[in-house]
Design a protein around this motif. Structure first.
Motif: not given
Length: 449
Positions: A73-74, A77-78, A81, A89, A91, A211, A213
């Motif tokens: 999930d971006s 992750l953001a 980060k 980073t 996925a 957002t 995968d």
């Protein structure tokens, strides 16, 4: 594109991952890289709710450098980060481990349950210490394989049951082992949480968020259409393909102290009183009765009863408290020759009950210091213990050698939920049930993804 893995029987996968194929000796690169700078470089796989908590606790250790972050999930992750700007980073955890194998010293796995074993085993193939969230695995065969690999490679490991290191649980262990209520013959444990779903499985599909995968989220599990509100981000624990129900969530925490204190192995029989299986979600209410072989701290046999779902537990004389008090929402009660010991979950002191009255206990003699009721400070002890062990300072108290047995016990109760009101007999040496049908659920298929 992510590199695909072959479709294989989980049994074959864990056999290959546990013996021979990758070798049991520690790789020289592992020995030389770890502690090279006196610091621990960590990679974090899974950055959702518990994953962020794990990241925060591990990175709070003064000798940790977070060098890699991974989530399907971006958005997650953001967020991670932003806290660790120098971390790379990913996925796909497979890409992370392939790309950064020489640049990480330990791996933290905080994914949904069905990805615990695939990610952890791949990390251990690279001779990396692993901190893996509870329950250790989604299948019994995976728990045994992870335990075997960790032992053969002499790796530092820890399961994420942070309350294992809390003051009140350490005290309860010492009290039970001191014989304060004599040999224990029964334990009753409960949680009102409901990580079950009694409704029908979803039909149709919804658009996958841009957002997410979805293929990587499903990982080795069977492919199914995405349905909003059923899986990611919060409800996967309810679904058989991904989680382990309430027993696999709260049960691991609440079982942990009695299991540890009584030095139990895996059970001999399991009975789950619940609704008929639907093939999709776990039952919303379970009463699971285990029978364990005796130990130095128990009667000849130990009976263990678990209750979950709204209203748990049912009324029972073993659970009546002095002065008509109400039971804590979650907890365990030990029944022994000399009385009972109530252990709330969590950060409440255990209480001894004899003849229907509370009895004072001398807890100062155990030299644990004053009781602590600071969740943030207490929980970090468990994570820092793992970091310190990786750096050669001490050992972990919930290594996979312990976590695999506890998880196996939990998962046997989960499997029994597929065969309601039927007593199942577990042969630990053969790692199979005497009954044929339940053995189908000890492992399964790994999907190509």
């Amino acid at each position: 594109m992510s590199k695909k893995i072959s479709v294989m029987d989980r049994r074959d996968f864990v056999k290959k991952s546990g013996i021979g194929l990758f070798g049991a000796a520690l790789a020289p690169s592992f020995l030389s890289n770890l502690n090279a700078a006196g610091r621990l470089r960590t990679a974090h796989i899974g950055l959702g709710g518990m994953g962020m908590a794990d990241l925060d606790a591990i990175s709070s250790h003064e000798l940790v450098d977070v060098v890699a972050l991974c989530d399907v999930d971006s958005i997650n992750l953001a967020k991670a980060k932003a806290l660790h700007l120098n971390a790379k980073t990913y996925a796909d955890y497979r890409e992370l481990l392939r790309d950064m194998g020489d640049d990480i010293d330990a791996v933290i796995v905080s994914t949904p349950d069905h990805t615990h074993a695939p990610a952890s085993i791949m990390a251990m193939e690279l001779n990396k210490p692993v901190y893996c969230q509870k329950p250790l695995t989604h299948h019994v065969s995976e728990a045994r394989a992870m335990n075997k690999m960790a032992a053969e490679r002499n790796l530092v490991t820890q399961m994420g049951i942070q309350v294992h290191s809390f003051y009140d649980y350490k005290l309860a262990t010492l009290l039970i082992q001191s014989g304060i209520i004599g040999k224990v013959h029964t334990v009753r444990a409960w949680s009102p949480k409901n990580w079950g779903y009694d409704g029908p499985g979803p039909t149709g599909s919804d658009p996958v968020p841009s957002t997410l995968d979805w293929n990587l989220w499903q990982g080795t599990a069977a492919e199914r259409p995405y349905k909003e509100g059923f899986y990611h981000p919060g409800n996967w624990r309810k679904v058989m393909d991904y989680g382990c129900g309430t027993l696999g969530d709260m049960g691991v925490h609440i079982f942990d102290t009695p299991y540890n204190a009584l030095q139990l192995d895996v059970p001999e029989t399991i009975l789950n009183e619940c609704r008929l299986p639907t093939g999709f979600g776990f039952p919303e209410h379970n009463i699971v009765t285990y029978e364990f072989p005796g130990t130095d701290y128990t009667a000849e046999k130990l009976k263990w009863v678990w209750y979950d779902g709204g209203g748990a537990p049912s009324n029972h004389l073993d659970l009546v408290l002095p002065d008509g008090e109400t039971l804590p929402d979650q907890g365990a009660m030990f029944m022994g020759e000399k009385g009972r010991l109530l252990l709330p979950h969590f950060q409440q002191l255990p209480r001894k009950i004899v003849d229907g009255k509370y009895v004072e206990m001398d807890i100062e003699s155990f030299n644990l210091g004053k009781p602590v009721k600071d969740y943030d400070a207490e929980s970090k002890k468990h994570y820092h213990q793992f970091v310190d062990a990786c750096l050669g300072k001490g050992e972990t108290t919930a290594p996979f050698s312990y976590a695999a047995r506890l998880t196996e016990t939990i998962l046997l109760g989960v499997i029994a939920g597929r065969f309601p009101n039927q007593t199942l007999h577990w042969n630990s040496k053969k790692a199979k049930f005497d009954e044929k049908e339940p053995n189908e659920f000890l492992d399964g298929k790994y999907r190509e993804f």
